[in-house]
Motif scaffolding. Structure first.
Motif, PDB file in Angstrom:
ATOM      1  N   MET A 173       3.545   0.740 -14.216  1.00 12.21           N
ATOM      2  CA  MET A 173       2.414   1.334 -14.943  1.00 12.21           C
ATOM      3  C   MET A 173       1.680   0.302 -15.794  1.00 12.21           C
ATOM      4  SD  MET A 173       3.971   3.334 -18.223  1.00 12.21           S
ATOM      5  CE  MET A 173       5.739   3.516 -18.053  1.00 12.21           C
ATOM      6  N   LEU A 222      -1.764   7.715   4.834  1.00 11.15           N
ATOM      7  CA  LEU A 222      -1.997   7.459   3.410  1.00 11.15           C
ATOM      8  C   LEU A 222      -2.259   8.764   2.659  1.00 11.15           C
ATOM      9  CD1 LEU A 222      -4.274   4.307   3.117  1.00 11.15           C
ATOM     10  CD2 LEU A 222      -1.910   4.590   2.365  1.00 11.15           C
ATOM     11  N   GLU A 282      -6.269  12.732 -12.060  1.00  5.86           N
ATOM     12  CA  GLU A 282      -4.979  13.438 -11.975  1.00  5.86           C
ATOM     13  C   GLU A 282      -4.200  13.260 -13.270  1.00  5.86           C
ATOM     14  OE1 GLU A 282      -2.548  12.511  -8.483  1.00  5.86           O
ATOM     15  OE2 GLU A 282      -4.375  12.110  -7.372  1.00  5.86           O
ATOM     16  N   LEU A 305       0.946  10.612   2.114  1.00  4.77           N
ATOM     17  CA  LEU A 305       1.748  10.023   1.032  1.00  4.77           C
ATOM     18  C   LEU A 305       1.184  10.419  -0.328  1.00  4.77           C
ATOM     19  CD1 LEU A 305       2.739   6.322   1.824  1.00  4.77           C
ATOM     20  CD2 LEU A 305       4.223   8.313   1.578  1.00  4.77           C
ATOM     21  N   ALA A 306      -0.145  10.436  -0.440  1.00  5.23           N
ATOM     22  CA  ALA A 306      -0.768  10.826  -1.717  1.00  5.23           C
ATOM     23  C   ALA A 306      -0.455  12.288  -2.025  1.00  5.23           C
ATOM     24  CB  ALA A 306      -2.279  10.592  -1.660  1.00  5.23           C
ATOM     25  N   ARG A 364       3.045  12.425  -3.307  1.00  2.00           N
ATOM     26  CA  ARG A 364       3.080  11.916  -4.680  1.00  2.00           C
ATOM     27  C   ARG A 364       2.639  13.005  -5.657  1.00  2.00           C
ATOM     28  NH1 ARG A 364      -1.365   8.387  -4.932  1.00  2.00           N
ATOM     29  NH2 ARG A 364      -2.509   9.920  -6.147  1.00  2.00           N
ATOM     30  N   TYR A 407      10.894   9.551  -0.515  1.00  3.59           N
ATOM     31  CA  TYR A 407      11.544   9.333  -1.815  1.00  3.59           C
ATOM     32  C   TYR A 407      13.070   9.324  -1.766  1.00  3.59           C
ATOM     33  CZ  TYR A 407       6.864   9.894  -3.702  1.00  3.59           C
ATOM     34  OH  TYR A 407       5.535   9.732  -3.973  1.00  3.59           O
ATOM     35  N   ARG A 457       6.180  17.169 -13.975  1.00  7.84           N
ATOM     36  CA  ARG A 457       5.466  17.830 -15.063  1.00  7.84           C
ATOM     37  C   ARG A 457       5.991  19.231 -15.353  1.00  7.84           C
ATOM     38  NH1 ARG A 457       0.583  17.206 -17.074  1.00  7.84           N
ATOM     39  NH2 ARG A 457      -0.638  18.952 -16.295  1.00  7.84           N
ATOM     40  N   MET A 511      -1.303   1.186   7.787  1.00 11.09           N
ATOM     41  CA  MET A 511      -1.145   2.638   7.747  1.00 11.09           C
ATOM     42  C   MET A 511      -2.461   3.342   8.069  1.00 11.09           C
ATOM     43  SD  MET A 511       1.200   4.082   4.676  1.00 11.09           S
ATOM     44  CE  MET A 511       1.072   2.554   3.773  1.00 11.09           C
ATOM     45  N   GLN A 531       0.819  -1.205   0.000  1.00  7.61           N
ATOM     46  CA  GLN A 531       0.000   0.000   0.000  1.00  7.61           C
ATOM     47  C   GLN A 531       0.865   1.272   0.000  1.00  7.61           C
ATOM     48  OE1 GLN A 531      -2.743   0.542   3.368  1.00  7.61           O
ATOM     49  NE2 GLN A 531      -4.207   1.325   1.883  1.00  7.61           N
ATOM     50  N   GLU A 532       1.976   1.209   0.710  1.00  7.50           N
ATOM     51  CA  GLU A 532       2.865   2.373   0.741  1.00  7.50           C
ATOM     52  C   GLU A 532       3.442   2.637  -0.656  1.00  7.50           C
ATOM     53  OE1 GLU A 532       5.873   2.357   3.782  1.00  7.50           O
ATOM     54  OE2 GLU A 532       6.931   4.050   2.871  1.00  7.50           O
ATOM     55  N   THR A 560       0.687   4.011  -2.954  1.00  4.36           N
ATOM     56  CA  THR A 560       0.285   5.395  -2.686  1.00  4.36           C
ATOM     57  C   THR A 560       1.399   6.374  -3.035  1.00  4.36           C
ATOM     58  OG1 THR A 560      -1.091   4.504  -0.915  1.00  4.36           O
ATOM     59  CG2 THR A 560      -0.783   6.881  -0.946  1.00  4.36           C
ATOM     60  N   LYS A 561       2.654   5.934  -2.903  1.00  7.45           N
ATOM     61  CA  LYS A 561       3.782   6.778  -3.308  1.00  7.45           C
ATOM     62  C   LYS A 561       3.902   6.874  -4.825  1.00  7.45           C
ATOM     63  CE  LYS A 561       7.760   5.902  -1.233  1.00  7.45           C
ATOM     64  NZ  LYS A 561       8.795   5.198  -0.457  1.00  7.45           N
ATOM     65  N   GLY A 562       3.153   6.029  -5.552  1.00  3.17           N
ATOM     66  CA  GLY A 562       3.212   6.057  -7.008  1.00  3.17           C
ATOM     67  C   GLY A 562       4.374   5.264  -7.567  1.00  3.17           C
ATOM     68  N   GLU A 563       4.772   4.193  -6.869  1.00  3.48           N
ATOM     69  CA  GLU A 563       5.959   3.440  -7.266  1.00  3.48           C
ATOM     70  C   GLU A 563       5.652   2.090  -7.914  1.00  3.48           C
ATOM     71  OE1 GLU A 563       9.305   4.330  -6.972  1.00  3.48           O
ATOM     72  OE2 GLU A 563       8.554   6.324  -6.508  1.00  3.48           O
ATOM     73  N   ARG A 598       5.397  15.380  -6.153  1.00  5.09           N
ATOM     74  CA  ARG A 598       6.442  14.815  -7.011  1.00  5.09           C
ATOM     75  C   ARG A 598       5.996  14.833  -8.469  1.00  5.09           C
ATOM     76  NH1 ARG A 598       8.858   8.728  -7.236  1.00  5.09           N
ATOM     77  NH2 ARG A 598       6.705   8.384  -7.869  1.00  5.09           N
ATOM     78  N   ASP A 599       4.719  14.524  -8.704  1.00  8.29           N
ATOM     79  CA  ASP A 599       4.192  14.576 -10.077  1.00  8.29           C
ATOM     80  C   ASP A 599       4.269  16.001 -10.626  1.00  8.29           C
ATOM     81  OD1 ASP A 599       3.644  11.873 -10.134  1.00  8.29           O
ATOM     82  OD2 ASP A 599       1.516  12.080  -9.670  1.00  8.29           O
ATOM     83  N   LEU A 611      -1.095  13.292 -15.632  1.00 10.01           N
ATOM     84  CA  LEU A 611       0.368  13.260 -15.596  1.00 10.01           C
ATOM     85  C   LEU A 611       0.945  13.838 -16.875  1.00 10.01           C
ATOM     86  CD1 LEU A 611       1.251   9.782 -14.043  1.00 10.01           C
ATOM     87  CD2 LEU A 611       1.288  12.016 -12.957  1.00 10.01           C
ATOM     88  N   ARG A 658      -2.900   9.382 -13.238  1.00 15.58           N
ATOM     89  CA  ARG A 658      -2.891   8.509 -12.073  1.00 15.58           C
ATOM     90  C   ARG A 658      -4.310   7.995 -11.892  1.00 15.58           C
ATOM     91  NH1 ARG A 658       2.112   7.288 -10.112  1.00 15.58           N
ATOM     92  NH2 ARG A 658       3.447   9.115 -10.032  1.00 15.58           N
ATOM     93  N   ASP A 659      -4.441   6.720 -11.541  1.00 14.89           N
ATOM     94  CA  ASP A 659      -5.772   6.270 -11.117  1.00 14.89           C
ATOM     95  C   ASP A 659      -5.972   6.766  -9.676  1.00 14.89           C
ATOM     96  OD1 ASP A 659      -4.722   4.455  -9.270  1.00 14.89           O
ATOM     97  OD2 ASP A 659      -5.461   2.665 -10.296  1.00 14.89           O
ATOM     98  N   PRO A 660      -7.153   6.616  -9.092  1.00 15.08           N
ATOM     99  CA  PRO A 660      -7.389   7.233  -7.779  1.00 15.08           C
ATOM    100  C   PRO A 660      -6.434   6.737  -6.689  1.00 15.08           C
ATOM    101  CG  PRO A 660      -9.459   6.576  -8.782  1.00 15.08           C
ATOM    102  CD  PRO A 660      -8.370   6.001  -9.639  1.00 15.08           C
ATOM    103  N   SER A 661      -5.814   5.572  -6.878  1.00 17.77           N
ATOM    104  CA  SER A 661      -4.913   5.038  -5.855  1.00 17.77           C
ATOM    105  C   SER A 661      -3.468   5.458  -6.058  1.00 17.77           C
ATOM    106  CB  SER A 661      -4.962   3.508  -5.871  1.00 17.77           C
ATOM    107  OG  SER A 661      -6.283   3.067  -5.751  1.00 17.77           O
ATOM    108  N   GLY A 662      -3.112   5.880  -7.281  1.00 20.44           N
ATOM    109  CA  GLY A 662      -1.724   6.259  -7.553  1.00 20.44           C
ATOM    110  C   GLY A 662      -1.064   5.438  -8.641  1.00 20.44           C
TER     111      GLY A 662
END
Lengths: 135, 146
Positions: free
Chosen positions: A81, B6, A102, B9-10, B13, B51, B21, B1, A71-72, A75-78, B16-17, A104, A120-124
């Motif tokens: 894709m 959470l 969102e 963290l979002a 993110r 990060y 961009r 978490m 989950q971390e 959510t961090k977007g890691e 960072r995006d 990108l 991004r989808d809603p979760s990242g």
């Protein structure tokens, strides 16, 4: 021997929130299986019959520690894709932007190939959408 | 978490995006922090924890990675510098050399066959320069090796 992709899994924080997002891409719910407090929801499209995209939460079927770790990263977007193909990437872009997804990357020609855009989808998760080549 | 963790963290993110961009614009840490709905000092600490580098370093690494791409495509060093949002050629070149390990001029001159064959969205990640976690260990090694 022939082989084809049949199911792929996408980890999402909230299955219902994600269904709303992915339905804009034209994916429909084909199956919804619950076990305990978790659900596995299979999405699909007539454009690619036989392929199921399964949404589930990070902790579904995992220990708390592993679910937390996944989950971390999510959510961090890691997480890796997904790349989709649309026959009209600009229309797909506008449809996703209309629900305040969102952005990108706006649609642009890539030096290496197709016109594409990314959200991004809603979760990242990164959702990249490429223009399908003209038939 | 927790839901709050959470949510934080979002927010990080999204900041960072924003850097990814808008790297070519004059971006400062307060602007990035605003995207994350945090104070600049708190944002910098949280971003580094998530990060592994400061927001400003992340921005500069992104700019240098984009400059590498432009140099591979044949842009001049000055063109690459300006195109990625750096305004001083001198500090661009020294930052480039520090991160990449060679000057932009030397990098531009040599062959880049493997990267040229990669789709841009992959090259962006694969060619992203990696900063050494600790330079102290490397600095100390000649003495221990001798």
């Amino acid at each position: 021997m022939t082989i084809a992709l049949q199911y792929c899994n996408i980890t999402v924080n909230d299955v219902d929130e994600s269904i709303a997002f992915y339905s804009v891409l034209g994916l429909q719910v084909q199956n919804d299986v619950a076990s305990g407090e978790y659900r596995w929801v299979t999405l699909g499209s007539d454009a690619q019959p036989g392929l199921g995209i399964v949404l589930s939460a990070p902790h579904a079927g995992r220990s708390k520690a592993n679910g937390d770790a996944l989950q971390e990263l999510l959510t961090k977007g890691e997480l890796p894709m997904m790349v989709y193909r649309s026959d009209d990437v600009d229309a797909t872009f506008e449809a996703l932007r209309a629900i305040d997804a969102e952005v990108l990357q706006e649609p642009m020609e890539q030096g290496w190939g197709p016109r594409d855009c990314a959200f991004r989808d809603p979760s990242g998760n990164v959702v990249r959408i490429a223009q399908a080549p003209a038939a | 978490m927790t839901p709050q963790e959470l949510e934080n963290l979002a927010h990080l993110r999204r900041a960072r995006d924003l850097i990814d961009r808008r790297y070519a614009e004059p971006l400062d840490v307060p602007t990035m922090a605003g995207r994350a709905l945090m104070s600049p000092a708190h944002f910098s600490r949280q971003f580094r924890a998530a990060y592994g580098e400061s927001p400003y370093n992340y921005l500069m690494t992104r700019r240098i990675e984009r400059a590498m791409s432009l140099l591979r495509a044949g842009a001049s060093v000055t063109e690459a510098c300006m195109a990625v949002g750096c305004t001083s050629l001198g500090s661009f070149s020294s930052r480039f050399s520090e991160i990449v390990g060679e000057t932009p001029t030397a990098y531009r001159r040599r062959e880049h066959d493997a990267v040229a064959a990669m789709p841009a969205c992959l090259a962006r990640h694969r060619t992203r320069p990696v900063r050494e976690a600790s330079s102290r260990i490397r600095e100390a090694s000649p003495a221990t090796a001798a």
